[in-house]
Design a protein around this motif. Sequence first.
Motif, PDB file in Angstrom:
ATOM      1  N   PHE A 160       8.469   8.038  -2.992  1.00 37.20           N
ATOM      2  CA  PHE A 160       7.027   7.541  -3.408  1.00 37.20           C
ATOM      3  C   PHE A 160       6.230   8.816  -3.397  1.00 37.20           C
ATOM      4  O   PHE A 160       5.000   8.748  -3.567  1.00 37.20           O
ATOM      5  N   GLU A 161       6.650   9.745  -2.639  1.00 30.61           N
ATOM      6  CA  GLU A 161       5.755  11.201  -2.349  1.00 30.61           C
ATOM      7  C   GLU A 161       5.338  11.824  -3.607  1.00 30.61           C
ATOM      8  O   GLU A 161       6.449  11.803  -4.439  1.00 30.61           O
ATOM      9  N   LEU A 162       4.181  12.264  -4.073  1.00 33.34           N
ATOM     10  CA  LEU A 162       3.812  12.987  -5.224  1.00 33.34           C
ATOM     11  C   LEU A 162       3.740  14.515  -4.768  1.00 33.34           C
ATOM     12  O   LEU A 162       2.721  14.552  -3.815  1.00 33.34           O
ATOM     13  N   LYS A 163       4.347  15.308  -5.385  1.00 37.67           N
ATOM     14  CA  LYS A 163       4.479  16.726  -4.849  1.00 37.67           C
ATOM     15  C   LYS A 163       3.578  17.679  -5.989  1.00 37.67           C
ATOM     16  O   LYS A 163       2.778  18.569  -5.809  1.00 37.67           O
ATOM     17  N   ASP A 164       3.635  17.016  -7.206  1.00 38.82           N
ATOM     18  CA  ASP A 164       2.797  17.673  -8.406  1.00 38.82           C
ATOM     19  C   ASP A 164       1.478  17.301  -8.305  1.00 38.82           C
ATOM     20  O   ASP A 164       1.419  15.978  -8.458  1.00 38.82           O
ATOM     21  N   LYS A 165       0.558  18.138  -8.397  1.00 42.29           N
ATOM     22  CA  LYS A 165      -0.825  17.580  -8.353  1.00 42.29           C
ATOM     23  C   LYS A 165      -1.241  16.766  -9.641  1.00 42.29           C
ATOM     24  O   LYS A 165      -2.289  16.037  -9.472  1.00 42.29           O
ATOM     25  N   THR A 192       0.682  -1.222  -0.069  1.00 43.82           N
ATOM     26  CA  THR A 192      -0.079   0.120   0.037  1.00 43.82           C
ATOM     27  C   THR A 192       0.655   1.167  -0.027  1.00 43.82           C
ATOM     28  O   THR A 192       1.897   1.372   0.787  1.00 43.82           O
ATOM     29  N   ILE A 193       0.627   2.210  -0.882  1.00 40.04           N
ATOM     30  CA  ILE A 193       1.449   3.231  -1.159  1.00 40.04           C
ATOM     31  C   ILE A 193       0.509   4.748  -1.003  1.00 40.04           C
ATOM     32  O   ILE A 193      -0.324   4.622  -1.983  1.00 40.04           O
ATOM     33  N   ILE A 194       0.716   5.497   0.030  1.00 40.26           N
ATOM     34  CA  ILE A 194       0.075   6.784   0.077  1.00 40.26           C
ATOM     35  C   ILE A 194       0.792   7.705  -0.633  1.00 40.26           C
ATOM     36  O   ILE A 194       1.721   8.149  -0.041  1.00 40.26           O
ATOM     37  N   THR A 195       0.519   8.331  -1.641  1.00 38.54           N
ATOM     38  CA  THR A 195       1.490   8.833  -2.474  1.00 38.54           C
ATOM     39  C   THR A 195       1.725  10.280  -1.877  1.00 38.54           C
ATOM     40  O   THR A 195       2.468  11.166  -2.299  1.00 38.54           O
ATOM     41  N   GLN A 196       0.454  10.782  -0.992  1.00 37.83           N
ATOM     42  CA  GLN A 196       0.725  12.299  -0.757  1.00 37.83           C
ATOM     43  C   GLN A 196       1.858  12.290   0.347  1.00 37.83           C
ATOM     44  O   GLN A 196       2.299  13.368   0.427  1.00 37.83           O
ATOM     45  N   THR A 197       2.167  11.276   0.964  1.00 39.43           N
ATOM     46  CA  THR A 197       3.148  11.163   2.137  1.00 39.43           C
ATOM     47  C   THR A 197       4.424  10.411   1.771  1.00 39.43           C
ATOM     48  O   THR A 197       5.481  10.664   2.480  1.00 39.43           O
TER      49      THR A 197
END
Length: 945
Positions: A593-598, A538-543
Amino acid sequence: MAKGSCMSKSLAVGIGVLTVSSVSGLVLMAVMYQIQIEKFPPVSPPTPTKPGIPTGPPTLRLPDYLIPESYKVFFQPYLYAAINNNYTNQSFVFTGNSTVRVKSMAVSETIYLHVHDLNVTTVEVTKSDSNEKLSVKGYTIFQNETNFLKIELATKISGNGTYYDIFTKFEGELLENLAGFYVSWYTKKIKAEEEEEEDQERLLATSLLQPTDARKVFPCFDEPALKAVFDITIIHRPGTIALSNEIGGAHKIEIDGEEWIVTAFEETPIMSTYLLAFTVSDFTYKSKPSSTNINIHARKDAIDAGHADYAIELTEKILKYYEEIFDLKYPLKKIDQIALPDISGGAMENWGFISYQESGLLYDKESGSTFDQELVATMIAHELAHQWFGNLVTMRWWNDLWLNEGFATYMSYIGVENVGWDLRDLIVLREIQTAFQVDSLNSSHPLSLQENYIQTSTEIIDLFDDITYRKGAAVLRMLATFITEDAFMKGIKTYLNKFQYKNTVYKDLWSCLREETKENVEAFMSTWIEQVGYPVITIITQTGETSQEQFLLKQTGGHDIPWQVDIRYIKATDSGVKNDLLRVKGPVRRPHFELKDKDEWLLANVNCTGFFRVNYDEENWNKLRMQLERNHHVIPLINRGQLIDDAFNVARGHRLNITIALSLTKYLINDTEYIPWESALKNLDHLILMFDRSEVYGPIMKYLRKLITPLYEHFENSTINGTIPEKHTDQYNQVNAISVACSNGLPECIDNAKNLFKDYRNGTNNIHPNLRRAIYCSAIASGDEYDWEFAWKEYQRATVTTEKDKLRYALSCTKEIWLLNRYLQYTLDPSKIRKMDLVSTINYIAKNVAGQPLAWDFVRGHWSYLTQEYGVGVISLGSLLDAVTKRFSTDVELEELKQFQREQEEADQALAARALEQVIERTEANIKWVKENKQIVKEWFMGEL
């Protein structure tokens, strides 16, 4: 047997036994005398001890103080290949004798071998160096799961490596249960007096000894680690040829005024008992001399028609390729392959003499599809891989069966690629996604269990399942990706060279791979082999937070041991694939794994190289969906299928809203590739299974009709014109388009199928072989009893197995209950449905919503008969239970399963016990999921109409 061809088998056997028993002793003595190999003078045999259930060793495994080194075995089947007018001469008995030389490593007054369903008439034990005969007090055959033949001596045998010869005479029966030494039949066309051809029945005797049925043919040490060399001689009727693992030479002899043929075979390499094979038939063959003589044996009309031509060319190429990549020459002088009318399972890798179902070896260019041709290629590639992985190097015990079957499955994709079949990517659909389904159950099992967990024949047979074959292939593919394929093959070469003619455990393979790669392979692979199941990442891309947990359809807590997970991933802005190794359980911070670009998305497990599922936060799922709808080509092809499969199954595991998975399928209206379509259809088919008996089915059918229409129109002209696309995966998707469009009521599809079938009924079959299965099925499903009767007559008339198989499947598509019931009854008559086709035919009927309850009732009602008459087979019973219960999703159906389980326990039947546990667990998961999601699913489909 076909009606009218001979008297009933039971009567023939009875007469045969009376005839044979009166002369068998004289016959065997005469043969041994004439070919000068009977070592001992004839003596009166002792009275056999009556079978009992005596107290024996506390284990089901043979004691380890006797090591077999060589066998000298004679078989004499009394079977005639042709049915003569004098039926009383026909017999289904075989007799024989065996001398096994053993090395004794301990002092003992008892000897144990394996025997099952044989009448042992003589036992003698002799000291090899002096010919001193030891006094035998008696011998007992254990009628329990040990299958032991216990020989009690008046004096003790010595230890310290002293050699002894154990001589036995025995009698057995050639049954029709596709196990041990069994009888089969086929129809042969011969010229009658008026020069017109007529069909006559022919019989043959053949063997299938895997996993524990060598003991049904002769007394032996029937465990894979107890390897020995085998000297086989077969005495058989004139007009037949005998085949075995090695090259043989034949000559005629006369016994009691009758002519016989004696075929003596060269000594085999050191090998396991389950790899022995022998056949007596009137088959002919096609040969191709090369560095290894290659022969294809089959019915004469099949050989004459050129149906073996493709297999013989392919065998030479794949054999040479394997010799190159393994850096080890195939060790036998010849390789025979035989197309049998009946065999349990698709094929058997007997060393130097491989057995196949006809459809796995013979290919008819006129009526065969490209899928039939592909099947021949993959089957041959699988069985030839076994000549090294399994035959040359063998697992020590059945708990490591995956070493044989997982490797052969994985190598088959590499082997066929070398001869022009680009199927590598299909391993994800066929092996990985299928293994995921079984391995998401608590009742699954690890790839490798402890030896003492696998003892009985039933427990061994249970291992021939999707975990062993498919998960085994999947984790080997994962390992090869992790260490690179070049390094993987270097380690394989080391492994095969180091352990040839020996037995191994899986850690021996890790050691060889580590030698070549310096990677800690055991640390990476141990949890994948020793643990049951697989993880969902499970990957939470916001964090960037990442975690792993065992994926189960029915969550019961899971275990606390994390898997070593190689997460290969890409982002929307990445220029290439990156990887990260996840070693721990529970939430872990992974900033990359964090995504900063919306607008950016993350895609993990690129090309599905890892044996795990991936779940994301809902925002990332929606970004991936939008990318598919905007430009699906940006997402790698395999991952388009993987995203759909992961989403549906993560939703089944209560970790994702089902509407997200359903929404991913909407983009398919613009995709024509097979892998994502097949992934979607398999998962949508599960929804159909859950809801095709409810009001939800109507909206599902309408959605599927809307979704499939562009794909059907894409292939429509070629379907009508009887042509097929050039690309192989497009050919598969053309069949998908027809099957789904017709089954979901697309009028032009149904009309087209009816018109093509009408032409067929009128004597012109313009349906391309690729499309026949789908067209036949659609026409019969929308047709009447006359269409069914026509197809049944065509099935009976067809002589090519692949065409018969297409018709046999299509007959299950009718919606008429009475026809389906009649068809089920036909499966009990081998003259109508061959024994090897019984399970698949019932499975086909169960796939039909009208046939499923009939099939379940039929299996329950005939379970004892099926298990007794047809034997336990290899994986057949498990696949039968799986197929007839796939729709189960109600409390009533669950109780029926549990009652069936109680009945088996009360009858002390352990057959397919694991498969039964798995379908019970799956039904419990289905019940919970349907209750939670029925309304949600209905509303989503209604909203898309």
